[in-house]
Scaffold this motif. Structure first.
Motif, PDB file in Angstrom:
ATOM      1  N   GLU A  40       5.936  -0.909  -2.297  1.00 14.82           N
ATOM      2  CA  GLU A  40       4.575  -1.209  -1.811  1.00 14.82           C
ATOM      3  C   GLU A  40       3.536  -1.004  -2.904  1.00 14.82           C
ATOM      4  O   GLU A  40       2.594  -1.791  -3.031  1.00 14.82           O
ATOM      5  CB  GLU A  40       4.239  -0.329  -0.602  1.00 14.82           C
ATOM      6  N   LYS A  41       3.694   0.059  -3.651  1.00 15.12           N
ATOM      7  CA  LYS A  41       2.746   0.333  -4.754  1.00 15.12           C
ATOM      8  C   LYS A  41       2.826  -0.779  -5.804  1.00 15.12           C
ATOM      9  O   LYS A  41       1.806  -1.252  -6.313  1.00 15.12           O
ATOM     10  CB  LYS A  41       3.067   1.676  -5.411  1.00 15.12           C
ATOM     11  N   GLU A  44       1.075  -3.895  -4.573  1.00 14.97           N
ATOM     12  CA  GLU A  44      -0.400  -3.772  -4.658  1.00 14.97           C
ATOM     13  C   GLU A  44      -0.883  -4.027  -6.082  1.00 14.97           C
ATOM     14  O   GLU A  44      -1.852  -4.755  -6.308  1.00 14.97           O
ATOM     15  CB  GLU A  44      -0.835  -2.344  -4.271  1.00 14.97           C
TER      16      GLU A  44
END
Ligand code: NAP
Length: 128
Positions: A40-41, A44
């Protein structure tokens, strides 16, 4: 190294120094493949770069896995036509205990993270 148009892998790009390097290298014109375990990081950070006019792709995984290092290189070749360099930033200091107390598994993790993975990426024969 002149980064404009260069295809670069950054490991440990999901936070800290690696994430900052991703932003900096992108501003310098590099095309980036970002790696780390936290998908997820990475998503982003990759989205922010691409939405800002840069070029980035990511692949989540563990650098202790030799297949993952190869997959990062393949992604650079597929996405940007090759691999010019790497910032092997993912690192491990291990358990920080005396060497004679060290669990061999932990020792192998440190070696795999800090030495084997950088060799597999920077020493990959597909690097141009
Ligand atoms: N900050 C300092 O003062 C300092 C000083 C000397 C050296 N360093 C070195 O600089 C590097 C970055 O440090 P930092 O402060 O930015 O730390 P950080 O914020 O904890 O970042 C470490 C990065 O490495 C990734 N990573 C760790 N183990 C991994 C693994 N097995 N497979 C894939 N990714 C892995 C982490 O992502 P995931 O958790 O998502 O996998 C994260 O993106 C490290 O190698 C550290 O040892 C830092």
């Amino acid at each position: 190294m002149e980064l404009e148009g260069k295809s670069i892998i950054i490991t440990g790009a999901s936070s800290g120094i690696g994430a900052a390097a991703a932003s900096l290298f992108s501003h310098e014109g590099a095309q980036l493949v970002l790696g780390a375990r936290r998908s997820e990081k990475l998503a982003e950070i990759t989205d922010a770069i691409n939405q800002g006019g840069g070029r980035a792709a990511f692949l989540a995984g563990d650098v202790r896995d030799p297949a993952y290092a190869q997959d990062l290189v393949e992604l650079a070749v597929e996405s940007f036509g090759g691999l010019d360099g790497a910032f092997n930033n993912a690192g491990s200091v291990g358990d920080m205990i005396a060497v004679d107390e060290m669990d061999p598994e932990n020792w192998h993790d440190v070696i795999a993270t800090n030495l084997t993975s950088p060799l597999a990426i920077s020493g990959n024969p597909r690097r141009r």
